[in-house]
Design a protein around this motif. Structure first.
Motif, PDB file in Angstrom:
ATOM      1  N   GLU A  93      11.278   9.445   8.878  1.00  0.00           N
ATOM      2  CA  GLU A  93      10.151  10.746   9.156  1.00  0.00           C
ATOM      3  C   GLU A  93       8.627  10.146   8.571  1.00  0.00           C
ATOM      4  N   ALA A  94       8.866   9.242   7.731  1.00  0.00           N
ATOM      5  CA  ALA A  94       7.293   8.675   7.061  1.00  0.00           C
ATOM      6  C   ALA A  94       6.979   7.629   7.554  1.00  0.00           C
ATOM      7  N   GLY A  95       7.776   7.178   8.874  1.00  0.00           N
ATOM      8  CA  GLY A  95       7.117   5.995   9.538  1.00  0.00           C
ATOM      9  C   GLY A  95       7.637   4.793   9.244  1.00  0.00           C
ATOM     10  N   TYR A  96       8.760   4.566   8.266  1.00  0.00           N
ATOM     11  CA  TYR A  96       9.107   3.166   7.759  1.00  0.00           C
ATOM     12  C   TYR A  96      10.151   2.630   8.830  1.00  0.00           C
ATOM     13  N   THR A  97       9.970   1.401   8.940  1.00  0.00           N
ATOM     14  CA  THR A  97      10.845   0.616   9.843  1.00  0.00           C
ATOM     15  C   THR A  97      11.410  -0.697   9.275  1.00  0.00           C
ATOM     16  N   TYR A  98      12.585  -1.009   9.578  1.00  0.00           N
ATOM     17  CA  TYR A  98      13.449  -1.841   8.764  1.00  0.00           C
ATOM     18  C   TYR A  98      14.072  -3.041   9.727  1.00  0.00           C
TER      19      TYR A  98
ATOM     20  N   SER B  65       4.349   6.840  14.011  1.00  0.00           N
ATOM     21  CA  SER B  65       5.181   7.040  15.022  1.00  0.00           C
ATOM     22  C   SER B  65       4.807   6.726  16.379  1.00  0.00           C
ATOM     23  N   SER B  66       3.598   6.760  16.909  1.00  0.00           N
ATOM     24  CA  SER B  66       2.923   6.609  18.223  1.00  0.00           C
ATOM     25  C   SER B  66       3.385   4.942  18.402  1.00  0.00           C
ATOM     26  N   LYS B  67       3.463   4.250  17.292  1.00  0.00           N
ATOM     27  CA  LYS B  67       3.721   2.632  17.491  1.00  0.00           C
ATOM     28  C   LYS B  67       5.200   2.188  17.523  1.00  0.00           C
ATOM     29  N   TYR B  68       6.040   3.507  17.422  1.00  0.00           N
ATOM     30  CA  TYR B  68       7.287   3.046  17.162  1.00  0.00           C
ATOM     31  C   TYR B  68       7.962   2.284  18.874  1.00  0.00           C
ATOM     32  N   ARG B  69       7.323   2.787  19.939  1.00  0.00           N
ATOM     33  CA  ARG B  69       7.710   2.325  21.140  1.00  0.00           C
ATOM     34  C   ARG B  69       7.345   0.658  21.202  1.00  0.00           C
ATOM     35  N   GLU B  70       6.165   0.569  21.032  1.00  0.00           N
ATOM     36  CA  GLU B  70       5.627  -0.670  20.929  1.00  0.00           C
ATOM     37  C   GLU B  70       6.558  -1.780  19.932  1.00  0.00           C
TER      38      GLU B  70
ATOM     39  N   ALA C 126       0.741  -1.014   0.016  1.00  0.00           N
ATOM     40  CA  ALA C 126      -0.009   0.153   0.012  1.00  0.00           C
ATOM     41  C   ALA C 126       0.842   1.402  -0.090  1.00  0.00           C
ATOM     42  N   PHE C 127       2.148   1.110   0.305  1.00  0.00           N
ATOM     43  CA  PHE C 127       2.956   2.350   0.280  1.00  0.00           C
ATOM     44  C   PHE C 127       4.115   1.999  -0.498  1.00  0.00           C
ATOM     45  N   PRO C 128       4.633   3.230  -0.937  1.00  0.00           N
ATOM     46  CA  PRO C 128       5.986   3.000  -1.793  1.00  0.00           C
ATOM     47  C   PRO C 128       6.927   2.746  -1.008  1.00  0.00           C
ATOM     48  N   THR C 129       8.028   2.009  -1.674  1.00  0.00           N
ATOM     49  CA  THR C 129       9.001   1.623  -0.919  1.00  0.00           C
ATOM     50  C   THR C 129      10.245   2.797  -0.984  1.00  0.00           C
ATOM     51  N   THR C 130      11.111   2.711   0.146  1.00  0.00           N
ATOM     52  CA  THR C 130      11.970   3.839   0.306  1.00  0.00           C
ATOM     53  C   THR C 130      13.528   3.221  -0.113  1.00  0.00           C
ATOM     54  N   LEU C 131      13.605   1.725  -0.336  1.00  0.00           N
ATOM     55  CA  LEU C 131      14.696   1.059  -0.649  1.00  0.00           C
ATOM     56  C   LEU C 131      15.006   0.978  -2.317  1.00  0.00           C
TER      57      LEU C 131
END
Length: 499
Positions: A85-90, A53-58, A2-7
């Motif tokens: 900044e866009a909410g991506y995690t790796y 971002s609110s889910k980063y800690r979890e 659903a989202f474009p890749t950053t890689l």
């Protein structure tokens, strides 16, 4: 996705991981192959997902928990990168070579036979048992063919922890309902909380999918007639129980399900219409004898050959399987065994050859061993090599007769002791210990040290293929917990001194 890749190919993530290519993608994630610039030659799989971002800690807490996992059928998760900044995690994890179960099913359906299905079930239940016993328990929640990798050795890897969660007893329902339609348990769509029994349902759905040629993943009243006819009756019953709608009616643990699915059966095989036909003969079960050396040069292969030929001389069907970290001995034996054959006959021998009634299997993988269990052998002898080099500890632990081979030399006495310290967490009730060429005093010392009388000295025998009355007496004592043995006359003598 659903989202474009950053890689993209060639970019470097976090100043360390250079992207090579995309491996696959799902609804909310993509997976890439990457080279490690700090560890030349090392490759990783990087899973890219997006989260608010609110889910980063979890996410950090969950990933920190996942990085502690260590199981042979799980990839290691070694790094987790956030802060985009866009909410991506790796998520950085082991790159597993092979194909997904879904890919294998589509490309080679003929390879999805009963031994393969049962092996997948057994190994996946081993993983689930480990996850469910974690503190806190981990519920996988998405058991499906595309989340199971099959390695070149035929082993499984459970690869996607995208919706895994820790079980929270204080909660009575899940916040979000997730899982793949067709493989998810009913409670993943209702008002209850998913727990370890939800994973057991998913495993049952996957096994049913494989056993019906991809036609079904939900139990129907007509299912016994739709499952492949060669599926053992006990396995069909286990799958049915795994797929009960009410979690209380399923197996209550992965270990319970594993025992039910992987019974070494006297059960009846099923005919074309699912009805019992013939009883498998052979006084209860195939016996698996696994030998593991306490150190290098202890004579593990030599002892395995002696045992196998001893059993073959007594009219038993025996497979001798090479699963050690330094193969080669069986290849040298094969050169002698096929001497006199023409080139075409030698090619037909491949990695499987017969010598004096013993069926040798060179450099075998787990997949072949499991297929042998469903065959006609009365004994399977596994040469697992040296302990510190062996990745086959599970085969040793599950054997009917696990044997540790130690050196008989006084100065090597501590090898066995150190091995026992390293394996202190395992039950050793049925373990036996062989000390080739050991003096009686060494045997008494080790029996006292290990608090067991299951320690045996093996006399000198330069030719492991030959018959020797004194050695046979020792082997008879060692094997007395196995089935009765009947002598037969030796066909011929092979004069070989290999070890």
């Amino acid at each position: 996705m659903a989202f474009p890749t950053t890689l993209y190919e060639g970019m470097v993530l976090d100043d360390r991981y250079q992207i090579v290519r995309r491996l696959g993608h799902g609804g909310m994630s993509q997976v890439y192959l990457a080279h490690d610039l700090k560890l030349p030659g090392k490759e990783w799989a990087i899973k890219e997902t997006i989260a608010v971002s609110s889910k980063y800690r979890e996410a950090d807490v969950e990933t920190a928990m996942l990085t502690t996992l260590s199981h042979p059928f799980l990839p290691r998760i070694v790094d987790f990168i956030t802060g985009h900044e866009a909410g991506y995690t790796y998520m950085v994890m082991d790159y597993i070579r092979g194909e997904t179960l879904e890919e294998k099913f589509r490309a080679h359906p003929e390879q999805i036979d009963v031994p393969f299905i049962l092996r997948c079930g057994d190994q996946l239940l081993s993983v689930l048992e480990y996850l469910h016993q974690h503190e806190p328990p981990i519920v996988f929640r998405d058991m499906k063919p595309s989340n199971v990798m099959i390695t070149p050795d035929g082993d499984v890897r459970l690869i996607d922890f995208g919706i895994a969660r820790t079980f929270k007893p204080a909660e009575n329902h899940d916040t979000i309902k997730l899982g793949t339609v067709g493989f998810a348990a009913p409670e993943q769509y209702g008002g209850g909380q998913t727990d370890h029994r939800s994973d057991l349902y998913g495993l049952g759905a996957l096994l049913l999918y494989l056993a019906t040629g991809g036609m079904y993943s939900e139990w129907l009243d007509s299912m016994p007639g739709l499952i492949r006819a060669d599926m053992p009756e006990h396995a069909v019953q286990a799958i049915q129980r795994l797929l009960q709608p009410d979690p209380a009616d399923r197996f209550q643990s992965a270990n319970e399900a594993r025992q039910a699915l992987y019974v070494k059966p006297l059960q009846r095989s099923r005919g074309q219409h699912g009805s019992p036909t013939q009883v498998i003969q052979w006084n209860k079960t195939t016996q698996v004898i696994a030998l593991l050396g306490a150190g290098s040069g202890t004579g593990t292969t030599h002892t395995a050959i002696m045992l196998a030929h001893y059993l073959a001389r007594r009219n038993h069907t025996v497979a001798l399987v090479e699963m050690n970290g330094a193969p080669g001995a069986f290849a040298r034996i094969q050169q002698v065994a096929v001497a006199g054959m023409n080139e075409q006959q030698q090619l037909r021998q491949s990695r499987h050859f017969e010598l004096e009634g013993v069926h040798y299997w060179r450099e075998a993988a787990r997949a072949e061993v499991v297929s042998l269990l469903s065959g006609s052998y009365q004994f399977i002898v596994l040469d697992l090599g040296r302990y510190k080099q062996s990745d086959r500890l599970e085969e040793f632990l599950r054997a009917d007769l696990p044997i540790i081979v130690g050196s008989g030399a006084e100065w090597r006495y501590q090898d066995v002791i150190e091995m026992m310290v390293a394996m202190n967490s395992y039950s050793r009730e049925k373990w036996h210990y062989c000390l080739p060429l050991a003096q009686e005093e060494s045997v008494r010392r080790l029996r006292k040290e290990l608090a067991t009388d299951q320690v045996y000295a093996i006399p000198c025998q330069p030719d492991p293929f030959d018959e020797d009355e004194q050695i046979d007496m020792q082997l008879a004592v060692l094997l007395q917990r196995c089935l009765p043995i009947v002598r037969k006359k030796r066909k011929f003598r092979l004069g070989l001194q290999l070890f």
